[in-house]
Design a protein around this motif. Structure first.
Motif, mmCIF file in Angstrom:
data_model
loop_
_atom_site.group_PDB
_atom_site.id
_atom_site.type_symbol
_atom_site.label_atom_id
_atom_site.label_comp_id
_atom_site.label_asym_id
_atom_site.label_seq_id
_atom_site.Cartn_x
_atom_site.Cartn_y
_atom_site.Cartn_z
ATOM 1 N N ASP A 198 0.814 -1.263 0.122
ATOM 2 C CA ASP A 198 -0.042 -0.135 0.063
ATOM 3 C C ASP A 198 1.019 1.401 0.069
ATOM 4 O O ASP A 198 2.204 1.156 -0.030
ATOM 5 N N GLN A 199 0.283 2.268 -0.106
ATOM 6 C CA GLN A 199 1.086 3.709 -0.086
ATOM 7 C C GLN A 199 1.740 4.012 1.191
ATOM 8 O O GLN A 199 2.221 5.175 1.117
ATOM 9 N N LYS A 200 1.352 3.524 2.124
ATOM 10 C CA LYS A 200 1.835 3.803 3.420
ATOM 11 C C LYS A 200 2.923 3.136 3.854
ATOM 12 O O LYS A 200 4.110 3.970 4.450
ATOM 13 N N THR A 201 3.034 2.162 3.955
ATOM 14 C CA THR A 201 4.442 1.324 4.565
ATOM 15 C C THR A 201 5.138 0.931 3.119
ATOM 16 O O THR A 201 5.062 0.927 2.209
ATOM 17 N N SER A 202 6.614 1.376 3.550
ATOM 18 C CA SER A 202 7.624 1.283 2.367
ATOM 19 C C SER A 202 8.013 -0.233 2.353
ATOM 20 O O SER A 202 8.143 -1.202 3.177
#
Lengths: 129, 359, 124
Positions: A62-66
């Motif tokens: 997802d776009q939050k966790t790298s």
């Protein structure tokens, strides 16, 4: 000719580095990394090739966790990771050659990953032109 | 140590047929680092798959690239056919192989011409393109399009070749082979070509593997990586042997492409000998559901078409990993340490197709 | 090398002076799209399946519109036409500095066999 079935192995993000190491040690070649939207989330697929047979690893994203970059193992992965970071806005940590969002010049940030592109109805599209 | 300066190379540059931007960090005349950046010809073709019928999208997938168009269309069809579990007629696969080889030859001749032009050898450029015209004539005669063939359909191909056409192709092949022999001789022996390419842009065997190079770039460095060896389509019945050279410089990559011209002719002869009779198109009903990674060999290297469908008439995701994208890491590696004057030659030896790369 | 020079001297140029001379075409060349409006039933299938969004069909106005610069001459619409009134001609269109939109108006429905006037006007 009917091609062989392809098996896609789904793993967790924390297993990724270990699994890629295993592939690298077995002499696999990195073919590609692709990203696809799955509902609100994304999925990344890593494809490897040995003796003309493709193997796939899939992780959720997802776009939050790298996502940990695999470019320390396969240097070639840096273009794919930069591309996915630019187009989908999925952060990667520790890319060997990080272009920091300048690899693909887009007029809106992360065009594939955010609903900035709205589908116009056919009629409206004509008026717009 | 001298001062570093940055020279922008592209997106508009006389040797670049397509826009790619490179920031070259220079120390005197030597390139220290090259930073690529793309995004000038992005057309959103991957996103368009969500709005078009999967059968009509074949025509769009062919237009991903203006050179290797036929193979893009064929690979997309192959991916959708695999998802739907279709077994297309054998004759259609053979016809696809013949046209694929023709488009490979036309792409390689185009590239050899552009490469000669980049070295400043304009006469050779004209000669290459003169030979290419003969290939385009065959493609136009058999498919209706010189560059964009438009004969691929999900479930086969839309146009057949009759026995008279096959005889005509066979009679033309010796003439083409003579032309190729002459061109290859010039690229192999000419002093102009040798001084501009020998020992320039070295890519060692290990580095090529590590950097994930594909196509003539990796085959010029000693690895036999060619998707045609997997035997997709009709290639399992054709006698295919990859062209491999071990030098790893620009000259080797150039000769790999010249050698592949002959391989393509052999494959076409082979296919004409062995083509079975039968249908060329099967009716396709229903919508695809599932996903597949189709892998084929383009003039520039291996291409991956990923198709994901959920049972509707529009696909969910279509992703194309083009050979140029895979060849960017080797390019960046080769540019580091070269002379500024060699940059155009090195950039061209990966045969950059930016339109493909950005879709 | 000397042989090539001699050959080229005898043979003359390898190119054609297009557009002053016609371009070479084959019987299967895809040149441009034409419509036989008399058979058209304005079903809109060609519009729905056009990959390039180049066709507009209006049933109430009985018009068939083609954005010629947008059309990629793939032949997709030809294969979908239920009345086979679309076809591809071999000749290439002349170059033009502005976008060409071809509007073809069909005959009125009741007098289908009488209305032979088809108005082709090019709006520039």
């Amino acid at each position: 000719m009917k091609q062989p079935e392809q098996k896609i192995e789904t793993i967790t993000v924390s297993d990724l580095i270990h699994q890629v190491h295993v592939y690298h040690d077995d002499g696999y070649r990195l073919v590609q990394i692709s990203c696809a939207q799955e509902g609100d989330a994304f999925e990344l697929t890593y494809t490897f090739d040995r003796d003309l047979i493709l193997s796939h690893l899939r992780i959720p994203a997802d776009q939050k966790t790298s996502i940990p970059s695999i470019s320390r193992i396969y240097l070639a992965s840096f273009v794919y990771e930069n591309e996915i970071a630019d187009l989908f806005g999925i952060p990667f940590s520790g890319i060997a050659v990080d272009y920091k969002g300048t690899f693909i010049r887009t007029s809106v940030p992360h065009p594939f990953g955010t609903p900035q592109i709205t589908t116009l109805k056919k009629k409206q599209e004509d008026q717009h032109e | 140590m001298s001062k570093q300066i940055i020279v922008p190379f592209g997106p508009q540059h006389p040797v670049l047929p397509e826009p790619i931007h490179l920031d070259l960090v220079l120390e005197d005349e030597r390139v220290v680092e090259a930073i690529p950046s793309i995004g000038y010809v992005h057309r959103g073709l991957e996103k368009l798959v969500e709005k078009r019928d999967y059968k009509d999208y074949v025509f769009i997938s062919e237009r991903i690239c203006g050179i290797c168009s036929f193979i893009h269309g064929a690979t997309y069809c192959q991916a959708v056919e695999q998802v739907m579990g279709l077994e297309i007629p054998r004759r259609a696969e053979f016809l696809r192989a013949i046209w694929s080889e023709y488009s490979r030859m036309h792409s390689h001749l185009l590239w050899l011409g552009c490469f000669a032009d980049a070295m400043g050898y304009e006469n050779l450029f004209m000669n290459c393109w003169k030979v290419r015209e003969k290939i385009l004539d065959v493609l136009e005669r058999t498919t209706g399009g010189r560059v964009i063939q438009g004969v691929n359909r999900v479930g086969g191909v839309s146009r057949d070749m009759d026995a008279a056409e096959f005889r005509r192709i066979e009679t033309e092949i010796p003439g083409l082979r003579a032309d190729y022999t002459e061109l290859t001789r010039i690229f192999d022996e000419d002093l102009t070509v040798q001084t501009r390419t020998k020992g320039v842009g070295m890519l060692s065997k290990d580095m090529a593997w590590e950097l994930g190079a594909v196509g003539p770039v990796i085959r010029g460095s000693g690895h036999a990586v060619d998707a045609r060896m997997t035997g997709y389509g009709a290639y399992d019945e054709l006698d295919f042997k990859p062209v491999v050279r071990t030098e790893g410089d620009c000259h080797a990559r150039c000769l790999v492409r010249a050698g592949e011209l002959f391989t393509s002719l052999d494959l076409i002869e082979n296919a004409i000998d062995r083509i079975p009779k039968g249908d060329i198109l099967i009716p396709v009903k229903g919508n695809p559901s599932g996903e597949y990674y189709a892998q084929t060999e383009q003039p520039r290297g291996e291409v991956i078409h990923y198709v994901k469908a959920n049972g509707k008439k529009n696909l969910v995701r279509h992703r194309v990993r083009t050979p140029t994208l895979a060849n960017v890491p080797p390019l960046v590696h080769m540019l580091a340490g070269c002379e500024l004057a060699d940059v155009p030659v090195i950039v061209l030896t990966i045969d950059p197709c930016i339109g493909c790369m950005e879709r | 090398m000397a042989l090539t020079v001699l050959k080229n001297l005898v043979k003359g140029p390898a190119t054609i002076r297009y557009p002053y001379q016609p371009a070479k075409v084959t019987p299967v060349t895809r040149g441009h799209l034409v419509v036989n409006i008399n058979n058209c039933i304005f079903c809109g299938l060609c519009r729905a399946h056009c990959p390039a969004d180049a066709i507009e069909v209006s049933k109430p106005d009985r018009t068939w519109k083609l954005h010629q610069f947008q059309c990629v001459i793939c032949g997709c619409c030809v294969s979908y036409c239920p009345k086979d009134c679309l076809s591809i001609e071999q000749t290439y269109l002349p170059p033009s500095p502005a976008a060409t939109i071809v509007t073809v108006t069909g005959p009125d429905e009741p007098e289908k066999n009488e209305g032979q006037e088809e108005g082709i006007n090019k709006k520039l």
